[in-house]
Design an enzyme around this catalytic site. Sequence first.
Site, PDB file in Angstrom:
ATOM      1  N   GLU A  44       0.823  -1.214   0.000  1.00  0.00           N
ATOM      2  CA  GLU A  44       0.000   0.000   0.000  1.00  0.00           C
ATOM      3  C   GLU A  44       0.854   1.260   0.000  1.00  0.00           C
ATOM      4  O   GLU A  44       1.859   1.336   0.694  1.00  0.00           O
ATOM      5  CB  GLU A  44      -0.910  -0.003   1.225  1.00  0.00           C
ATOM      6  N   HIS A  45       0.429   2.239  -0.796  1.00  0.00           N
ATOM      7  CA  HIS A  45       1.164   3.495  -0.988  1.00  0.00           C
ATOM      8  C   HIS A  45       2.577   3.211  -1.491  1.00  0.00           C
ATOM      9  O   HIS A  45       3.540   3.878  -1.126  1.00  0.00           O
ATOM     10  CB  HIS A  45       1.186   4.320   0.304  1.00  0.00           C
ATOM     11  N   GLY A 142     -15.675   5.362  -3.508  1.00  0.00           N
ATOM     12  CA  GLY A 142     -14.982   5.779  -2.295  1.00  0.00           C
ATOM     13  C   GLY A 142     -14.633   4.641  -1.361  1.00  0.00           C
ATOM     14  O   GLY A 142     -14.259   4.873  -0.216  1.00  0.00           O
ATOM     15  N   SER A 146     -10.948   0.938  -6.336  1.00  0.00           N
ATOM     16  CA  SER A 146     -10.576   1.459  -7.655  1.00  0.00           C
ATOM     17  C   SER A 146     -11.749   1.685  -8.584  1.00  0.00           C
ATOM     18  O   SER A 146     -11.713   1.319  -9.755  1.00  0.00           O
ATOM     19  CB  SER A 146      -9.544   0.551  -8.326  1.00  0.00           C
ATOM     20  N   SER A 147     -12.782   2.318  -8.084  1.00  0.00           N
ATOM     21  CA  SER A 147     -13.883   2.694  -8.973  1.00  0.00           C
ATOM     22  C   SER A 147     -13.393   3.647 -10.054  1.00  0.00           C
ATOM     23  O   SER A 147     -13.785   3.533 -11.229  1.00  0.00           O
ATOM     24  CB  SER A 147     -15.027   3.326  -8.171  1.00  0.00           C
ATOM     25  N   ASP A 198      -3.698   0.751  -9.821  1.00  0.00           N
ATOM     26  CA  ASP A 198      -5.114   0.498 -10.052  1.00  0.00           C
ATOM     27  C   ASP A 198      -5.405   0.255 -11.526  1.00  0.00           C
ATOM     28  O   ASP A 198      -6.081  -0.707 -11.895  1.00  0.00           O
ATOM     29  CB  ASP A 198      -5.946   1.674  -9.546  1.00  0.00           C
TER      30      ASP A 198
END
Length: 411
Positions: A44-45, A142, A146-147, A198
């Site tokens: 992550e990140h 949200g 990854s919308s 993403d």
Amino acid sequence: MSAEKLTTVEELQAKLLDAYRKEFSNDEPTICAFAPGRVNLIGEHSDYNDCFVFPMAIPIGTMIIGKGLDETEGEKCYFRTLSEDIKEAKSFEIDQKEKITPLESPKWGNYVVGVLALFLERIKPNKKRPFRALIATSVPIGGGLSSSASIEVAMGIFLELLYKDQYANDLQLSKVEMALLCCKAEQDFANVPCGVMDQYTSCMGKAGHAILVDCHDNTSKLIKFDDKDTCILVTNSNVKHELSSGTFAENVQHCQDAAKLLGHKTLRDVSTMEELEEGRNKMPAATYRRAHHVISERIRTEAGAKFLENGDYDEFGRIMYESHESLRKYFEVSCEELDQLVELARGVDGVYGSRMTGAGNGGCTVTLVKKDSLKKCIETIKKGYKGKPSFYEFEPCDGARPIDLKKSNNN
């Protein structure tokens, strides 16, 4: 008690076809594109720091259905979303005769407009084509799944189909190039300094596999993950996050500052935790903490791919917990709700590991759990969580693809 019923690709298509026929009576769409969301297992990140990520594509996503229009209709493009979660204007038009720039409103439009602008810049078509496009997504907005990327990649596939007869061979986009184009669209038009994870996952996903992505050179390795006795549970805290709120950009800047203070271009180039500790006095405390997470996460992610490949779920679960603690303590992007979800899952027999996934400050957790413990895990979380969670059981799925409407209508 079980996970939410997932909206299938076929159901999403039926919803869009019905809406299209109602809005444009006596007309049929000719183009349909689908792109999945993703869940990140660990890493992550990491992507915007040129490190490793380890996601998988998930069987919910975004579909765009539409049609190229007659040249007599000018160069206007019409977009409409069916998403109930979006509170802004549901539809808008743009004129391709003018330079395409970021929209003030609706903000969601920048995900499609950005891809359109960069796509046209890339292929330089002989003639720009007007079109209409209806958009629907089954990815929670949200939720950290990854919308936005699924919208961008679906738009990219839609445009490929629209302009397929104007392609020169040397302008054909590979899947990686499409991911990079969509990532740049989010950076330039939605003003989110994101990495490529993403969009890459949405383009490159494969059923039965997670993907270890090296964000330094955008190469990847498929890791088989199709154990029928084990599953991925995603729990949505239903606390919304907003990537463009400023915190995300601040953390990106912290990481860039840390790399520069250590004499490197990115944190990927920091070879060991010892090197970071030696340079700790050079940087502010918050900058050090962000770097600490990124460098330790890089080590965890490489190890995690090997653990999963070897079926060592105990060890993979252990580093999932370590990752969450690092995100909470050093990157400071967890929240009370996410911490509670992880701790509730930790107390269930049969759970290997759990962590927040996505940008943080809300969104979802991802949990690796034995299939026969899934129901107990959901019951425990639902009973103990102070909010109203949603649950999704996911298996890795294939990446973005066109949908043949003629074939679908004949079935």
